[in-house]
Design an enzyme around this catalytic site. Structure first.
Site, PDB file in Angstrom:
ATOM      1  N   HIS A 102     -82.855  14.808  74.641  1.00 21.25           N
ATOM      2  CA  HIS A 102     -84.260  15.439  74.309  1.00 21.25           C
ATOM      3  C   HIS A 102     -85.101  15.066  73.790  1.00 21.25           C
ATOM      4  CE1 HIS A 102     -82.951  17.282  77.899  1.00 21.25           C
ATOM      5  NE2 HIS A 102     -83.314  18.398  77.617  1.00 21.25           N
ATOM      6  N   HIS A 171     -89.231  20.803  81.768  1.00 22.52           N
ATOM      7  CA  HIS A 171     -87.295  21.439  81.699  1.00 22.52           C
ATOM      8  C   HIS A 171     -87.795  22.611  81.949  1.00 22.52           C
ATOM      9  CE1 HIS A 171     -83.747  22.636  80.241  1.00 22.52           C
ATOM     10  NE2 HIS A 171     -83.585  20.683  79.205  1.00 22.52           N
ATOM     11  N   GLU A 299     -84.691  18.234  86.922  1.00 27.57           N
ATOM     12  CA  GLU A 299     -85.133  17.631  85.801  1.00 27.57           C
ATOM     13  C   GLU A 299     -84.967  15.992  86.421  1.00 27.57           C
ATOM     14  OE1 GLU A 299     -82.997  18.333  81.648  1.00 27.57           O
ATOM     15  OE2 GLU A 299     -82.349  19.945  82.731  1.00 27.57           O
TER      16      GLU A 299
HETATM   17  C1  BGC Z   1     -79.022  19.643  78.996  1.00 25.12           C
HETATM   18  C2  BGC Z   1     -78.514  20.551  78.825  1.00 25.12           C
HETATM   19  C3  BGC Z   1     -78.693  21.573  77.594  1.00 25.12           C
HETATM   20  C4  BGC Z   1     -79.671  21.748  77.812  1.00 25.12           C
HETATM   21  C5  BGC Z   1     -80.388  22.262  76.650  1.00 25.12           C
HETATM   22  C6  BGC Z   1     -80.442  20.488  80.139  1.00 25.12           C
HETATM   23  O1  BGC Z   1     -81.468  18.922  79.895  1.00 25.12           O
HETATM   24  O2  BGC Z   1     -78.440  18.371  80.289  1.00 25.12           O
HETATM   25  O3  BGC Z   1     -76.748  19.852  78.369  1.00 25.12           O
HETATM   26  O4  BGC Z   1     -78.265  22.109  77.300  1.00 25.12           O
HETATM   27  O5  BGC Z   1     -80.793  20.868  78.745  1.00 25.12           O
HETATM   28  O6  BGC Z   1     -81.917  23.578  77.010  1.00 25.12           O
END
Ligand code: BGC
Length: 334
Positions: A102, A171, A299
């Site tokens: 991310h 998210h 997402e």
């Molecule tokens: C991921 C997860 C991660 C989470 C964090 C998601 O987009 O796929 O693996 O733990 O984000 O909040």
């Protein structure tokens, strides 16, 4: 209609809350361009808040597991935090085991965006400098939130002065029963994807597999919880769903709640969508207390680790090119 008010200071910077109102009401914070609340008409004639969220800047940044934030420069994981572009190897921050997740330690979710209003759209912009988190190129990016009727549209823009990687997403964690409900397993989900990406123990995608005859088959609507605890290696590796679906259609997914009567269609021009069933939530206190599986994410993005794959579109933004993608969440009543 859009109104705004001062929120709080974060790292010495002023942050603001924007309220975008039509048939639905959306609250956005300039910190992380984070959506804190989406209130939608329910079957009882009230409005139900269908997204999980934190209530103060420190929690938004540190405790919220990216709740409602804009993610980037690159959403999801990049294996070993490394990629090669134009014969140069780039090493990014490794903030999730060996992986880059991310956007790294200080991704878009931790930036205070500049805000402007254009009619019923809120535009939030930031600049990520050359070398930020290890990425090449100075990238000017923006996200535009538009509320129109019962639709929340999210558009992403970007332009870089060097070739770079750009793969933004949002998210949001949803629970169409209402964010305080605590359990998403009875939310009924349909995904227009015949295949998904299996993952390894680091949740890096491996092979593309058909969903048919697996717990990943959401081609017909079913409750998220129907197969989530099946004895399946892929579910065990992720502790539930945390997988990319390879989308076939602009209508990526439809979800509804029998309890609230709220139905949500997700439209996107992205090729992938990560279904994450909130497996790592562990009692974070925000508007409510959020435990494992109290929210799910859809997402929309390029495939995770696509920069290191040859079987899919790569999230490369060429110097001087303009990036644009869009995702819409359309709410109706059952
Ligand atoms: C991921 C997860 C991660 C989470 C964090 C998601 O987009 O796929 O693996 O733990 O984000 O909040």
């Amino acid at each position: 209609m859009i109104t705004h008010q001062f929120f709080e200071k974060y790292n010495g910077k002023d942050t603001y809350l924007y309220l975008l109102s039509d048939k639905i009401d959306v609250i956005v914070c300039t910190l992380g361009a984070t959506i804190l609340s989406v209130r939608v008409p329910d079957r009882f004639g009230n409005k139900t808040d269908v997204v999980l969220g934190m209530t103060n800047p420190d929690d938004i940044v540190n405790k919220g597991d990216y709740m409602g934030a804009v993610i980037g420069r690159c959403a999801n994981r990049i294996a070993d935090g490394r990629f090669t572009l134009n014969d140069v190897i780039y090493q990014l921050a490794q903030n999730n085991g060996a992986s880059h997740l991310h956007g790294g330690e200080n991704g878009f979710d931790k930036k205070v965006f500049n805000a402007s209003v254009d009619g019923n759209s809120l535009i939030l912009e930031t600049t990520s400098l050359d070398g930020d988190e290890g990425y090449p190129g100075t990238l000017k990016m923006g996200v535009k939130y538009t509320v129109h009727g019962s639709t929340l549209a999210i558009e992403y823009f970007g332009e870089s002065d060097k070739d770079t990687v750009f793969n933004p997403t949002n998210h949001l964690y949803f629970n169409l029963n209402g964010e305080e409900d605590g359990n998403i397993l009875d939310n009924v989900l349909q995904i227009n994807a015949d295949s998904y990406l299996e993952v390894d123990q680091n949740l890096i995608p491996t092979v593309k597999s058909p969903v048919a005859n697996t717990p990943f088959d959401f081609t017909q609507a079913k409750p998220i919880g129907q197969n989530i605890d099946d004895n399946d290696m892929q579910l065990r590796l992720a502790g539930g769903y945390d997988h990319n679906f390879c989308l076939e259609d602009n209508l990526a997914a439809t979800v509804y709640s029998v309890k609230s009567g709220i139905c949500m269609d997700v439209f996107t021009d992205c090729c992938g969508m990560q279904l994450y069933s909130g497996n790592f939530l562990k009692g974070q206190e925000g508007k409510s207390v959020y435990n494992k599986r109290s929210g799910f994410c859809l997402e929309t993005q390029f495939y995770p680790n696509a920069i290191n794959r040859d079987d899919c579109l790569k999230p490369i933004l060429k110097a001087g090119d303009k990036y644009h993608s869009s995702t819409q969440y359309v709410f109706t009543l059952l």
